[in-house]
Design an enzyme around this catalytic site. Structure first.
Site, short mmCIF file in Angstrom:
data_model
loop_
_atom_site.label_atom_id
_atom_site.label_comp_id
_atom_site.label_asym_id
_atom_site.label_seq_id
_atom_site.Cartn_x
_atom_site.Cartn_y
_atom_site.Cartn_z
N SER A 146 0.87 -1.18 0.00
CA SER A 146 0.00 0.00 0.00
C SER A 146 0.90 1.23 0.00
O SER A 146 2.08 1.13 0.37
CB SER A 146 -0.85 -0.01 1.27
OG SER A 146 -1.51 1.23 1.43
N TYR A 159 -1.99 -1.08 10.21
CA TYR A 159 -1.92 -1.17 8.75
C TYR A 159 -0.53 -0.79 8.25
O TYR A 159 0.07 -1.49 7.43
CB TYR A 159 -2.99 -0.23 8.15
CG TYR A 159 -3.25 -0.44 6.68
CD1 TYR A 159 -4.04 -1.51 6.26
CD2 TYR A 159 -2.73 0.43 5.74
CE1 TYR A 159 -4.29 -1.70 4.91
CE2 TYR A 159 -2.99 0.24 4.39
CZ TYR A 159 -3.77 -0.82 3.97
OH TYR A 159 -4.01 -1.02 2.64
N1 LIG Z 1 -8.54 0.00 -1.97
C1 LIG Z 1 -7.47 0.68 -1.69
O1 LIG Z 1 -7.44 1.90 -1.86
C2 LIG Z 1 -6.24 0.00 -1.21
C3 LIG Z 1 -5.10 0.79 -1.05
C4 LIG Z 1 -3.93 0.18 -0.65
C5 LIG Z 1 -3.91 -1.17 -0.39
N2 LIG Z 1 -5.04 -1.91 -0.53
C6 LIG Z 1 -4.92 -3.33 -0.24
O2 LIG Z 1 -5.47 -4.07 -1.30
C7 LIG Z 1 -5.94 -5.33 -0.82
C8 LIG Z 1 -7.34 -5.52 -1.30
O3 LIG Z 1 -8.13 -4.45 -0.80
P1 LIG Z 1 -9.52 -4.03 -1.40
O4 LIG Z 1 -9.55 -2.55 -1.42
O5 LIG Z 1 -9.80 -4.80 -2.60
O6 LIG Z 1 -10.44 -4.47 -0.16
P2 LIG Z 1 -11.84 -5.23 -0.09
O7 LIG Z 1 -12.24 -5.12 1.31
O8 LIG Z 1 -12.75 -4.73 -1.16
O9 LIG Z 1 -11.45 -6.73 -0.45
C9 LIG Z 1 -10.65 -7.51 0.40
C10 LIG Z 1 -11.08 -8.95 0.32
O10 LIG Z 1 -10.23 -9.71 1.17
C11 LIG Z 1 -11.02 -10.62 1.93
N3 LIG Z 1 -10.38 -10.91 3.20
C12 LIG Z 1 -10.24 -10.09 4.27
N4 LIG Z 1 -9.64 -10.73 5.28
C13 LIG Z 1 -9.39 -11.99 4.85
C14 LIG Z 1 -8.80 -13.13 5.44
N5 LIG Z 1 -8.36 -13.11 6.71
N6 LIG Z 1 -8.69 -14.26 4.69
C15 LIG Z 1 -9.16 -14.30 3.43
N7 LIG Z 1 -9.73 -13.24 2.83
C16 LIG Z 1 -9.86 -12.11 3.53
C17 LIG Z 1 -12.33 -9.90 2.12
O11 LIG Z 1 -13.37 -10.83 2.38
C18 LIG Z 1 -12.51 -9.18 0.80
O12 LIG Z 1 -13.21 -9.98 -0.13
C19 LIG Z 1 -5.78 -5.28 0.69
O13 LIG Z 1 -4.58 -5.94 1.04
C20 LIG Z 1 -5.67 -3.82 0.97
O14 LIG Z 1 -4.95 -3.54 2.14
C21 LIG Z 1 -6.21 -1.35 -0.94
#
Ligand SMILES: NC(=O)c1ccc[n+]([C@@H]2O[C@H](COP(=O)([O-])OP(=O)(O)OC[C@H]3O[C@@H](n4cnc5c(N)ncnc54)[C@H](O)[C@@H]3O)[C@@H](O)[C@H]2O)c1
Ligand SMILES: NC(=O)c1ccc[n+]([C@@H]2O[C@H](COP(=O)([O-])OP(=O)(O)OC[C@H]3O[C@@H](n4cnc5c(N)ncnc54)[C@H](O)[C@@H]3O)[C@@H](O)[C@H]2O)c1
Lengths: 261, 256
Positions: A146, A159
């Site tokens: 991230s 985080y």
């Molecule tokens: N959206 C953003 O702006 C952003 C920015 C930086 C990093 N990220 C990272 O991207 C990744 C995906 O995020 P996103 O925005 O798609 O989030 P999201 O919440 O839309 O999707 C995350 C998915 O991971 C699953 N999940 C959560 N905990 C879990 C576990 N213990 N075991 C298995 N599955 C699990 C959830 O059920 C969900 O389907 C994450 O690692 C997040 O930290 C997202």
């Protein structure tokens, strides 16, 4: 058209939503066999249906697993190998956001929970997938870090610690496994409009989160949120053979935001 | 075959008579861009155009010394005259690294290298930005830096200074132009098998077997095509949320 993933087996965690789902859709269009993992079974089914809508013949395996449970991780890797015989590419992506508050208030339990999913989950995934890839003599891994894993953002102790850990692991293990024909990289998304970011805006301003979102992206050089599909394109590129010389490095996808912290 | 991700786009690739620039121009043409092969080597540059055309691509040669502002401005003008607009630029042309310690560097070579690798890259970016801003519908610029933009290489003081500078100017331009949807990024290659690298090896008397493992965790040199793929991705709309970023394509060298 040339399909970068024809016949390849691609494993994706957190595939039920957001970045994982968007990447699954992009990669499915390019011919991959998909092994999709999430904690949430219903959301996995939803991703599968979306994949089949655009690629009716797609080969999709679903495994419900909590990535912070090593046994469950070992199981989703075994399931994948049993079903498809290989793991060519791995998007190690599942993560949670955790609370937003000052470090002193963050709480030990919350800290451990975020580390368990975001850092331990990534480590377990690499551990079990790398065994398979080392035997194959090939493979590529993309870990989700991230902007909060390369810069201090504030109000997200767990985080930040977990995502900096992901960046560190990526560099460390990329150095170890280059010699086996395996490349390991991380992406550092900025603010991408997914359910996670929606949740985070709702923490900031429960009643007026859409306005809060507009304020939030004002300082972004591109002045907007990213879209999950945009991350899907990056993940597809990085997991493909075209990116084999890119290793042990972290690639921001953030509209330039990382340069402003 | 590759994705036609640059269909309808006009792309300048500087220093594309040989090496990585040539591989980039060829890949961009295969991705359906109209490509300007810009180089001061006229003979090899025209050969590149002939080769691209023979493979069904579209390309045009423009002779330019990127350290000369007038010539850079004419390059942009001729591009627009020929193909109507400018959407993508890869600023890749550079002079071979110097070979003297900091205490003794050759001042004439310093001036020359800085005028090409640093100032020349800035001039190209300046006039590309002006054209893209005038068009008003965005654009993508890729500046080629190097592992030397992040790590010191003994005896390469001018080159290392210039390549660090390329990283800095990339980020400044990205900050300024994000709201116009003009994206500016960099690719930082490791050791890539090109005439430039072969020339350096000859100068220092090293072999690939000795040199590659020092620079590359894969134990081999990268191929020019591998860098071209990273530039293609950044040039295309698939990277629409990526700006101010450096893609390190060095097999892991800069992460140690
Ligand atoms: N959206 C953003 O702006 C952003 C920015 C930086 C990093 N990220 C990272 O991207 C990744 C995906 O995020 P996103 O925005 O798609 O989030 P999201 O919440 O839309 O999707 C995350 C998915 O991971 C699953 N999940 C959560 N905990 C879990 C576990 N213990 N075991 C298995 N599955 C699990 C959830 O059920 C969900 O389907 C994450 O690692 C997040 O930290 C997202
Ligand atoms: N080869 C490597 O290992 C390596 C590693 C890191 C970065 N790079 C960078 O990648 C880029 C391409 O390198 P290469 O190895 O393909 O180099 P090369 O020497 O093989 O090709 C460079 C091209 O640029 C042209 N050129 C040089 N000066 C010019 C000028 N003033 N105006 C117009 N054209 C000019 C040359 O005629 C030549 O065609 C350069 O920016 C270089 O610094 C190379």
């Amino acid at each position: 058209m040339h399909n970068r993933f024809d016949g390849k087996v691609v494993l994706i965690t957190g595939a039920g939503s957001g970045l994982g789902q968007a990447s699954a859709l992009q990669i499915a269009k390019e011919g991959a066999r998909l092994s999709l993992v999430d904690l949430n079974t219903a959301s996995l089914e939803e991703t599968k249906n979306k994949v089949l809508e655009s690629v009716p013949k797609a080969d999709v395996l679903l495994t419900t697993a909590d990535v912070s449970d090593e046994k469950a991780v070992e199981n989703y890797v075994n399931q994948t190998v049993q079903q498809f015989g290989a793991v060519d590419a791995f998007f190690n992506n599942a993560g949670i956001e955790g609370k937003q508050n000052l470090t002193e208030d963050f709480g030990i339990e919350e800290f451990q929970k975020v580390i368990n999913v975001n850092l331990n989950g990534i480590f377990y995934g690499m551990k079990h997938v790398l065994k398979v890839m080392k035997k194959q003599g090939s493979g590529s891994i993309v870990n989700t870090a991230s902007v909060g894993g390369i810069r201090g953002v504030g109000n997200q102790s767990g985080y930040a610690a977990s995502k900096h850990g992901v960046a560190g692991l990526t560099k460390n293990s990329g150095i170890e496994y280059g010699q086996y024909g395996i490349s390991i990289k991380a992406i550092a998304p900025g603010a991408i409009m997914t359910p996670m970011v929606e949740g985070s805006l709702k923490q900031m301003d429960p009643d007026n989160w859409e306005e809060a979102g507009k304020e939030f992206v004002k300082p972004n050089p591109m002045k907007r949120f990213g879209k999950p599909e945009e991350v899907g394109y990056l993940v597809a590129f990085l997991l493909s053979d075209q990116a084999n010389f890119i290793n042990a490095t972290i690639i921001p996808i953030d509209g330039g935001q990382a340069n402003k912290y | 075959m590759t994705f036609p991700v640059l269909e309808g786009k006009v792309a300048i690739v500087t220093g594309s008579a040989m090496g990585m620039g040539l591989a980039t121009a060829k890949l961009f043409a295969a991705a359906k861009a109209k490509v300007i092969v810009a180089d001061f080597n006229e003979e090899k540059g025209k050969e590149a155009v002939t080769e691209i055309e023979a493979n069904g691509g579209t390309a045009h040669f423009i002779k330019v010394d990127i350290s000369n502002s007038d010539q850079v401005q004419s390059m942009i003008a001729e591009t627009v005259e020929k193909y109507g607009h400018l959407d993508v630029a890869v600023n890749n042309a550079a002079l071979t690294p110097d070979n003297a310690p900091a205490a003794e560097f050759d001042e004439a070579y310093w001036d020359k290298l800085i005028s090409i690798d640093l100032t020349g890259t800035a001039l190209c970016m300046k006039y590309e930005l002006q054209q893209m801003i005038k068009q008003g519908n965005g654009g993508s610029i890729v500046n080629i830096s190097s592992v030397s933009g992040f790590r010191p290489q003994p005896n390469n003081i001018a080159y290392v200074a210039a390549k660090h500078g390329v990283v800095g100017m990339t980020k400044v331009a990205a900050m300024e132009n994000g709201d116009k949807n003009i994206r500016v990024n960099s690719v930082a290659p490791g050791a890539i098998d090109t005439p430039m690298l072969r020339g350096s090896l000859e100068e220092t008397g090293q072999t690939e077997e000795e040199f590659a493992p020092q620079l590359s965790l894969l134990g081999r040199f990268g191929q020019p095509e591998e860098i071209a793929e990273a530039s293609l991705w950044l040039a295309s709309d698939q990277s629409s949320y990526v700006t101010g970023t450096v893609i390190h394509a060095d097999a892991g060298y800069t992460s140690r």
